[in-house]
Write a protein that holds these residues in place. Structure first.
Motif, mmCIF file in Angstrom:
data_model
loop_
_atom_site.group_PDB
_atom_site.id
_atom_site.type_symbol
_atom_site.label_atom_id
_atom_site.label_comp_id
_atom_site.label_asym_id
_atom_site.label_seq_id
_atom_site.Cartn_x
_atom_site.Cartn_y
_atom_site.Cartn_z
ATOM 1 N N PHE A 434 0.830 -1.203 0.000
ATOM 2 C CA PHE A 434 0.000 0.000 0.000
ATOM 3 C C PHE A 434 0.866 1.255 0.000
ATOM 4 O O PHE A 434 0.574 2.227 -0.707
ATOM 5 C CB PHE A 434 -0.931 -0.001 1.211
ATOM 6 N N VAL A 435 1.936 1.243 0.782
ATOM 7 C CA VAL A 435 2.827 2.403 0.842
ATOM 8 C C VAL A 435 3.497 2.627 -0.501
ATOM 9 O O VAL A 435 3.557 3.755 -1.013
ATOM 10 C CB VAL A 435 3.854 2.209 1.960
ATOM 11 N N THR A 436 4.026 1.571 -1.100
ATOM 12 C CA THR A 436 4.727 1.698 -2.384
ATOM 13 C C THR A 436 3.811 2.217 -3.470
ATOM 14 O O THR A 436 4.171 3.116 -4.246
ATOM 15 C CB THR A 436 5.318 0.342 -2.784
ATOM 16 N N LEU A 437 2.613 1.672 -3.568
ATOM 17 C CA LEU A 437 1.676 2.109 -4.603
ATOM 18 C C LEU A 437 1.216 3.540 -4.380
ATOM 19 O O LEU A 437 1.019 4.295 -5.342
ATOM 20 C CB LEU A 437 0.477 1.170 -4.643
ATOM 21 N N ALA A 438 1.055 3.949 -3.133
ATOM 22 C CA ALA A 438 0.623 5.323 -2.863
ATOM 23 C C ALA A 438 1.715 6.317 -3.225
ATOM 24 O O ALA A 438 1.443 7.360 -3.841
ATOM 25 C CB ALA A 438 0.244 5.463 -1.391
ATOM 26 N N VAL A 439 2.959 6.016 -2.868
ATOM 27 C CA VAL A 439 4.057 6.954 -3.123
ATOM 28 C C VAL A 439 4.345 7.067 -4.613
ATOM 29 O O VAL A 439 4.758 8.131 -5.102
ATOM 30 C CB VAL A 439 5.310 6.511 -2.342
ATOM 31 N N THR A 440 4.140 6.010 -5.379
ATOM 32 C CA THR A 440 4.455 6.013 -6.809
ATOM 33 C C THR A 440 3.250 6.314 -7.687
ATOM 34 O O THR A 440 3.277 6.027 -8.884
ATOM 35 C CB THR A 440 5.043 4.644 -7.213
ATOM 36 N N THR A 441 2.202 6.879 -7.132
ATOM 37 C CA THR A 441 1.027 7.232 -7.942
ATOM 38 C C THR A 441 1.417 8.255 -8.998
ATOM 39 O O THR A 441 1.936 9.326 -8.665
ATOM 40 C CB THR A 441 -0.079 7.800 -7.050
ATOM 41 N N PRO A 442 1.213 7.965 -10.280
ATOM 42 C CA PRO A 442 1.612 8.929 -11.326
ATOM 43 C C PRO A 442 0.710 10.147 -11.343
ATOM 44 O O PRO A 442 -0.480 10.080 -11.009
ATOM 45 C CB PRO A 442 1.474 8.110 -12.621
ATOM 46 N N GLY A 443 1.297 11.289 -11.729
ATOM 47 C CA GLY A 443 0.540 12.522 -11.872
ATOM 48 C C GLY A 443 0.453 13.361 -10.628
ATOM 49 O O GLY A 443 -0.021 14.501 -10.698
ATOM 50 N N VAL A 444 0.880 12.848 -9.471
ATOM 51 C CA VAL A 444 0.870 13.601 -8.223
ATOM 52 C C VAL A 444 2.199 13.376 -7.518
ATOM 53 O O VAL A 444 2.962 12.481 -7.883
ATOM 54 C CB VAL A 444 -0.305 13.189 -7.304
ATOM 55 N N ALA A 445 2.464 14.189 -6.513
ATOM 56 C CA ALA A 445 3.720 14.097 -5.759
ATOM 57 C C ALA A 445 3.403 13.718 -4.321
ATOM 58 O O ALA A 445 2.964 14.559 -3.533
ATOM 59 C CB ALA A 445 4.482 15.417 -5.817
ATOM 60 N N VAL A 446 3.609 12.454 -3.994
ATOM 61 C CA VAL A 446 3.404 11.947 -2.640
ATOM 62 C C VAL A 446 4.772 11.691 -2.029
ATOM 63 O O VAL A 446 5.554 10.896 -2.556
ATOM 64 C CB VAL A 446 2.544 10.673 -2.635
ATOM 65 N N HIS A 471 -2.425 6.888 5.182
ATOM 66 C CA HIS A 471 -2.168 8.300 5.439
ATOM 67 C C HIS A 471 -1.027 8.751 4.524
ATOM 68 O O HIS A 471 0.040 8.119 4.498
ATOM 69 C CB HIS A 471 -1.773 8.520 6.902
ATOM 70 N N ILE A 472 -1.246 9.823 3.775
ATOM 71 C CA ILE A 472 -0.245 10.282 2.810
ATOM 72 C C ILE A 472 0.192 11.700 3.165
ATOM 73 O O ILE A 472 -0.594 12.523 3.617
ATOM 74 C CB ILE A 472 -0.784 10.236 1.364
ATOM 75 N N VAL A 473 1.478 11.953 2.954
ATOM 76 C CA VAL A 473 2.064 13.272 3.147
ATOM 77 C C VAL A 473 2.539 13.756 1.788
ATOM 78 O O VAL A 473 3.353 13.094 1.149
ATOM 79 C CB VAL A 473 3.243 13.231 4.136
ATOM 80 N N PRO A 474 2.057 14.878 1.283
ATOM 81 C CA PRO A 474 2.470 15.346 -0.050
ATOM 82 C C PRO A 474 3.913 15.823 -0.029
ATOM 83 O O PRO A 474 4.450 16.255 0.989
ATOM 84 C CB PRO A 474 1.497 16.496 -0.336
ATOM 85 N N SER A 475 4.550 15.727 -1.186
ATOM 86 C CA SER A 475 5.916 16.225 -1.351
ATOM 87 C C SER A 475 5.855 17.709 -1.686
ATOM 88 O O SER A 475 5.360 18.107 -2.742
ATOM 89 C CB SER A 475 6.627 15.455 -2.473
ATOM 90 N N VAL A 476 6.351 18.533 -0.769
ATOM 91 C CA VAL A 476 6.320 19.989 -0.933
ATOM 92 C C VAL A 476 7.695 20.531 -0.619
ATOM 93 O O VAL A 476 8.514 19.881 0.047
ATOM 94 C CB VAL A 476 5.256 20.628 -0.003
ATOM 95 N N PRO A 477 8.025 21.746 -1.095
ATOM 96 C CA PRO A 477 9.348 22.325 -0.813
ATOM 97 C C PRO A 477 9.566 22.525 0.683
ATOM 98 O O PRO A 477 8.649 22.851 1.429
ATOM 99 C CB PRO A 477 9.322 23.655 -1.569
ATOM 100 N N ARG A 478 10.823 22.324 1.083
ATOM 101 C CA ARG A 478 11.188 22.519 2.480
ATOM 102 C C ARG A 478 12.155 23.679 2.661
ATOM 103 O O ARG A 478 12.848 23.760 3.683
ATOM 104 C CB ARG A 478 11.829 21.249 3.058
#
Length: 633
Positions: A434-446, A471-478
């Motif tokens: 579930f974690v792998t598929l959520a993080v690699t979802t195409p078209g979005v940045a997880v 639970h997903i955390v989006p990839s955003v600038p830090r």
């Protein structure tokens, strides 16, 4: 653990001869007594051993046709054809009059060169002067020109807007499109990239025009947003109304609810643009000089003009029938109107009548094909692009580096790729899946994900079998002033991840996608002695602890604070001391959650599954230094 590849041709000619020679006495009842090479029977055995050794060698040699057939049976992609590189061209007319440049117009750095790019869309090239300007809460044009990244819209769900002044001159109208290039600081592949996937918009945007003087404004008749709602870099195509002209060079983008995970950062803005690809379309009719010589025999070929080494794709109409391109003839029948592409020769190859129909030279032959592709199209950024046809009064410059071009994949490389693809996660069974598929979802940045097995939103106090909450955390600038300390995924990201997990889950599993729950944390850092620069010490300690507890780059391994991980005072003390070094000595770190004052204790502060800390305040407190031996009797 993987099984070793078996080697079938492990017998040599010497091994075969040794084995057969040992059997001669028993098989001949002792009547065959001469086993030397001069014996004719031994000569025959040596010949048969030689032929058998060749057959054994063939056992380990898989032909290309077998590789392609196995890939199809496994449901994997066959050897990939050549890929065309892509870039974005900005056009500039040579006069003060707009130029209408149609889709498919070919540009090249040198008109005589073989590397040519074709426009994806129609472009109206308006006369331009100067550079674009951007306004958000204030004039941010200087930041845009310095490529510092301009945050356009908010991420708090409130109404927001951004205004642009396009560098258009004169008072020109058009019935075509106004095309604007937005380069954003985003990890999602841009719209022109071969890796681009459909992007779910993070917010509902409205595009409109206005006159900078403020006496006119209105909406566009049609909008094609290649940025996916400012999720990625792309081209926004706008069709103006009849009462629009280049005097109305103001562009407004607004949203009633800015639900972004982080404000989209604009790096560059340009007009008169279109994506372009390293290919050129051709259409040829006739070929009677070749088809008249065809016989009803297998292996017929149709050589295309100027396609040797560059053939990319083709469509064929032969004898008023449509023929289709295929990867190979393995699964074809005698009635299938299919052909193969021979890129090296630039020809269409037909079947043998058993797998693939033999063509008959009847009627008119029409071929529409494209040439180009390959690694040769990849290159840098230049401003000397010229149209190949003389009737296009424009010049062009590519705004981004041409990338994505690739040579045709060989069956050997396709086999290696397939071996790696067999280990990829395609079904959601375990929590790691579930974690792998959520993080690699195409078209979005997880950025991160956590799968809570048994967690059901409708039953928060019970463990439900078959339920999984991701639970997903989006990839955003830090970095930068607009950093979001507690990023929450936008609705488009949640829907995209949920749709992917719904397709890959087990039939009896119930999957939910949620944002992480954040717990407000207040910290107090006790310092021993009197630091020389208290402001610097407070800043360093605060930044270090915020980064250590960051949801994306925190933790000991800097991959984000683990979801549900308890807050340990000893770990926070170590992180603060490592950042301060010799500036000060940290004696203790006190933790307070949910608005409570920091309490100095050695106990861990527990977090529930799927929760993350977000530091709201870090205070420093100087305590008297303890002398060695003080307090001892």
């Amino acid at each position: 653990m993987t099984l070793p590849v078996p080697k079938l041709d492990d017998l040599t000619w010497a091994d075969l001869m040794a084995a057969v020679t040992r059997r001669i006495p028993a098989e001949s009842d002792g009547t065959w007594t001469l086993h030397a090479p001069v014996d004719p029977g031994v000569t025959l055995l040596e010949l048969f051993a030689y032929l058998l050794e060749q057959r054994l060698y063939w056992l380990d040699q898989a032909p290309d046709e077998l590789v392609v057939a196995i890939l199809k049976l496994l449901g994997l992609e066959p050897p990939r054809p050549a890929q065309a590189a892509a870039t974005v061209l900005a056009l500039r007319p040579e006069s003060d009059v707009p130029a209408e440049v149609p889709e498919g117009t070919v540009f090249a750095r040198d008109p005589a060169a073989a590397i040519r790019f074709s426009l994806d869309d129609d472009v109206t090239a308006f006369p331009v002067e100067g550079e674009a300007a951007v306004f958000t809460d204030r004039d941010r044009t200087a930041d845009l020109r310095a490529r510092r990244g301009v945050p356009l819209l908010a991420s708090d769900g409130s109404a927001a807007s951004a205004r642009f002044t396009l560098p258009l001159t004169g008072a020109h109208t058009t019935t075509g499109w106004l095309s604007v290039f937005f380069e954003l600081d985003s990890p999602v592949p841009p719209s022109w990239s071969p890796l681009a996937a459909p992007a779910a918009p993070p917010a509902e945007l409205t595009w409109s025009w206005f006159r900078p003087s403020g006496d006119a404004s209105g909406a566009f008749e049609e909008v094609e947003d290649g940025t996916g709602g400012l999720r990625r870099s792309g081209v926004v195509r706008l069709r103006p109304p009849a009462d629009w002209s280049t005097v109305h060079n103001g562009l407004l983008v607004s949203t009633p609810a800015a639900t972004y995970a982080s404000p989209p950062r604009l790096l560059r803005l340009a007009v008169n643009v279109s994506a372009a690809r390293h290919l050129e379309h051709r259409a040829v009719t006739g070929f009677t000089d070749q088809t008249d010589e065809w016989l009803k025999l297998p292996g017929q070929r149709l050589v295309l003009p100027d396609a040797a080494g560059r053939l990319l794709g083709a469509e064929l109409r032969l004898a008023d029938e449509e023929w289709e391109s295929a990867v190979d003839f393995t699964f074809g029948t005698s009635r299938d109107r299919v052909f193969l592409l021979d890129r090296d020769e630039g020809a269409l190859v037909f079947g043998d009548g058993l797998t693939g129909r033999i063509p008959r030279p009847e009627g008119e032959t029409v071929v529409e094909y494209s040439i180009g592709g390959g690694r040769d199209g990849n290159g840098g950024v230049t401003g000397n692009w010229l149209p190949v046809t003389a009737d296009s009064p424009v010049r062009a410059a590519n705004l981004v580096q041409a990338d994505g071009g690739a040579d045709p994949e060989t069956p050997a490389r396709a086999r290696d790729r397939a071996a790696g693809a067999l280990g990829e996660v395609t079904r959601a069974v375990t929590a790691e899946d579930f974690v792998t598929l959520a993080v690699t979802t195409p078209g979005v940045a997880v950025g991160r994900a956590y799968a809570a097995l048994g967690e059901h939103p409708g039953f928060p106090c019970a463990r439900v079998p078959g339920a999984v909450t991701v639970h997903i955390v989006p990839s955003v600038p830090r970095d930068g002033a607009d950093v979001v300390p507690a990023p929450v995924p936008d609705p488009g990201t949640v829907c995209a991840v949920a749709a992917r997990l719904a397709k890959t889950r087990l039939l009896t599993a119930e999957v939910f996608v949620r944002a992480p729950a954040y717990r407000d944390v207040r910290l107090r850092v006790d310092l021993s002695g009197t630091p020389a620069d208290r402001v610097k010490v407070s800043t360093v300690a605060g930044d270090a602890l915020r980064r250590f507890l960051d949801p994306l780059v925190g933790g000991d391994d800097e991959t984000g604070w683990p979801l549900g991980e308890a807050l340990r005072p000893s770990a926070l003390l170590r992180a603060a001391q490592q950042a301060l070094g010799d500036l000060a000595d940290v004696t203790a770190v006190a933790i307070g959650v949910d608005g409570a004052d920091p309490a100095q204790t050695c106990d861990d502060v527990e977090l529930r599954a799927g929760e993350l800390p977000v530091v709201r305040e870090v205070r420093t407190h100087v305590v008297p230094a303890v002398e060695p031996g003080e307090g001892l009797l």
